[in-house]
Enzyme design. Structure first.
Site, PDB file in Angstrom:
ATOM      1  N   ALA A 240       0.842  -1.305   0.120  1.00  0.00           N
ATOM      2  CA  ALA A 240      -0.113   0.088  -0.135  1.00  0.00           C
ATOM      3  C   ALA A 240       0.873   1.339  -0.006  1.00  0.00           C
ATOM      4  O   ALA A 240       1.932   1.003   0.069  1.00  0.00           O
ATOM      5  CB  ALA A 240      -0.944   0.014   1.218  1.00  0.00           C
ATOM      6  N   LYS A 241       0.197   2.430   0.012  1.00  0.00           N
ATOM      7  CA  LYS A 241       0.938   3.684   0.260  1.00  0.00           C
ATOM      8  C   LYS A 241       2.198   3.722   0.996  1.00  0.00           C
ATOM      9  O   LYS A 241       3.077   4.330   0.825  1.00  0.00           O
ATOM     10  CB  LYS A 241       0.077   4.808   0.415  1.00  0.00           C
ATOM     11  CG  LYS A 241      -0.953   5.197  -0.962  1.00  0.00           C
ATOM     12  CD  LYS A 241      -1.069   6.578  -1.427  1.00  0.00           C
ATOM     13  CE  LYS A 241      -1.882   6.852  -2.624  1.00  0.00           C
ATOM     14  NZ  LYS A 241      -3.430   6.414  -2.269  1.00  0.00           N
ATOM     15  N   ARG A 242       1.849   3.088   2.119  1.00  0.00           N
ATOM     16  CA  ARG A 242       3.036   3.320   3.365  1.00  0.00           C
ATOM     17  C   ARG A 242       4.299   2.596   2.932  1.00  0.00           C
ATOM     18  O   ARG A 242       5.246   2.826   3.388  1.00  0.00           O
ATOM     19  CB  ARG A 242       2.313   2.795   4.634  1.00  0.00           C
ATOM     20  CG  ARG A 242       2.229   1.235   4.486  1.00  0.00           C
ATOM     21  CD  ARG A 242       1.578   0.529   5.877  1.00  0.00           C
ATOM     22  NE  ARG A 242       1.226  -0.613   5.567  1.00  0.00           N
ATOM     23  CZ  ARG A 242      -0.079  -1.003   5.345  1.00  0.00           C
ATOM     24  NH1 ARG A 242      -0.971   0.272   5.717  1.00  0.00           N
ATOM     25  NH2 ARG A 242      -0.674  -2.178   5.273  1.00  0.00           N
ATOM     26  N   HIS A 243       4.083   1.609   1.986  1.00  0.00           N
ATOM     27  CA  HIS A 243       5.447   1.155   1.320  1.00  0.00           C
ATOM     28  C   HIS A 243       5.934   2.120   0.199  1.00  0.00           C
ATOM     29  O   HIS A 243       7.150   1.759  -0.205  1.00  0.00           O
ATOM     30  CB  HIS A 243       5.119  -0.203   0.944  1.00  0.00           C
ATOM     31  CG  HIS A 243       4.478  -1.078   1.953  1.00  0.00           C
ATOM     32  ND1 HIS A 243       3.086  -1.539   1.869  1.00  0.00           N
ATOM     33  CD2 HIS A 243       5.083  -1.735   3.148  1.00  0.00           C
ATOM     34  CE1 HIS A 243       2.991  -2.393   2.900  1.00  0.00           C
ATOM     35  NE2 HIS A 243       4.155  -2.491   3.629  1.00  0.00           N
ATOM     36  N   GLY A 244       5.720   3.366   0.195  1.00  0.00           N
ATOM     37  CA  GLY A 244       6.559   4.271  -0.809  1.00  0.00           C
ATOM     38  C   GLY A 244       5.399   3.966  -2.058  1.00  0.00           C
ATOM     39  O   GLY A 244       4.389   3.162  -2.350  1.00  0.00           O
TER      40      GLY A 244
END
Ligand code: GLU
Length: 305
Positions: A240-244
């Site tokens: 997801a976004k938190r992984h860049g």
């Protein structure tokens, strides 16, 4: 055999989608089958203008191809409507005016279903003769829900094997705005396009028994299903976004070449050694779906850029 790539143009294609499409492509092309492309753009506001073009461009850049012209779901709404009406007329679906918060309140022993949201407690079952009656009596637009009698449709998955096929509650086949639910559209299209194998990520495993019910209800032949593990981030959580930014657009802008990306995906899937570069066509010769690990695949895009 006939397979398909079915991207939802809800944003730029990311590493996880690319991995799934690569495996779907390899599975079909390694056996000389036909591969179709279907743009699943019925998800209203989540579908972004221009994203479909970007998705097709990303797929081509990766080295994936397909046969014939892409089919676009938003151009086939009549077909989904007709299937929903048939289910209603056969008494297998019924109008439902419940809102999500009403369902949450009414679920007497609220427990989460196999996917998101509470299990539908059946409030509108047998309540309205048809959509017009539902509208007249409640002044609300009604969705259509499929009636689930019996809680399971066991099936054998080509990748993960025997599945109990649990189904929690009646599910929506046509939304309040008259648009089709994913479950119905995907069944109508896969059947109409003669698809014999659906390879997709296992976040859709819980949808399969519902789709099998719809195949039976509509007198259609289901494909074989193969559900491959989701790609997760280095922390073990769904990508997801938190992984860049793992979008292909971003990786391309950073100068990552397709050989490098495909090589990396092939490594994650157990098909090539770490660091080897290749294109999809290079993987055809010795491809076996059984070589793909059954546990979630951990990706870290820092390895790429
Ligand atoms: N369009 C769906 C997605 O991108 C895939 C649907 C399917 O493979 O059945 O998640």
């Amino acid at each position: 055999m006939v397979g398909r790539l079915a991207p939802s143009p809800t944003g730029a294609l990311h590493l996880g989608n690319a991995r799934t499409f690569l495996l779907a492509w390899l599975s079909v092309r390694s056996r000389g089958g036909t591969l179709l492309l279907r743009v699943e753009d019925i998800d209203g506001p989540r579908t972004k203008v221009g994203a479909a073009m970007q998705t097709l461009d990303d797929l081509r850049w990766l080295g994936l191809d397909w046969d014939g012209e892409p089919v676009v779901q938003s151009a086939r709404l009549d077909r989904y409507r007709a299937a929903a009406v048939r289910l209603l007329e056969m008494g297998l679906a019924y109008p439902c005016v419940c809102t999500r918060s009403e369902i949450e309140t009414a679920a007497s022993a609220p427990h989460e279903g196999v996917d998101d949201g509470p299990v539908y407690p059946g409030t509108c079952r047998g309540r309205f003769a048809d959509l017009a009656a539902a509208r007249k009596e409640t002044d609300r637009d009604a969705a259509l829900r499929f009636r689930v009698d019996g809680g399971a449709v066991p099936f054998v998955d080509r990748f993960v094997g025997s599945q109990p096929g649990r189904i929690d509650g009646d599910f929506v086949v046509q939304k309040r705005d008259g648009g089709p639910a994913y479950q119905l559209a995907v069944v109508v299209d896969d059947a109409a396009q003669g698809v014999t194998e659906v390879l997709r990520a296992d976040d859709l495993l819980a949808s399969t028994p519902r789709q099998l019910l719809l195949y039976t209800a509509l007198g259609l032949t289901p494909p074989l299903f193969a559900h491959v593990p989701l790609l997760v981030g280095a922390d073990g959580r769904r990508l997801a976004k938190r992984h860049g930014d793992t979008s292909l657009r971003h990786l391309r802008e950073r100068g990552v070449r397709p050989e490098r990306l495909v090589g990396y995906l092939a490594f994650l899937c157990g098909l090539r050694a770490r660091g080897e570069e290749c294109l999809p066509a290079d993987l055809l010769g010795d491809f076996e779906l059984s070589r793909v690990p059954t546990q979630a695949l951990r990706a870290d895009d820092h390895e790429l850029i």
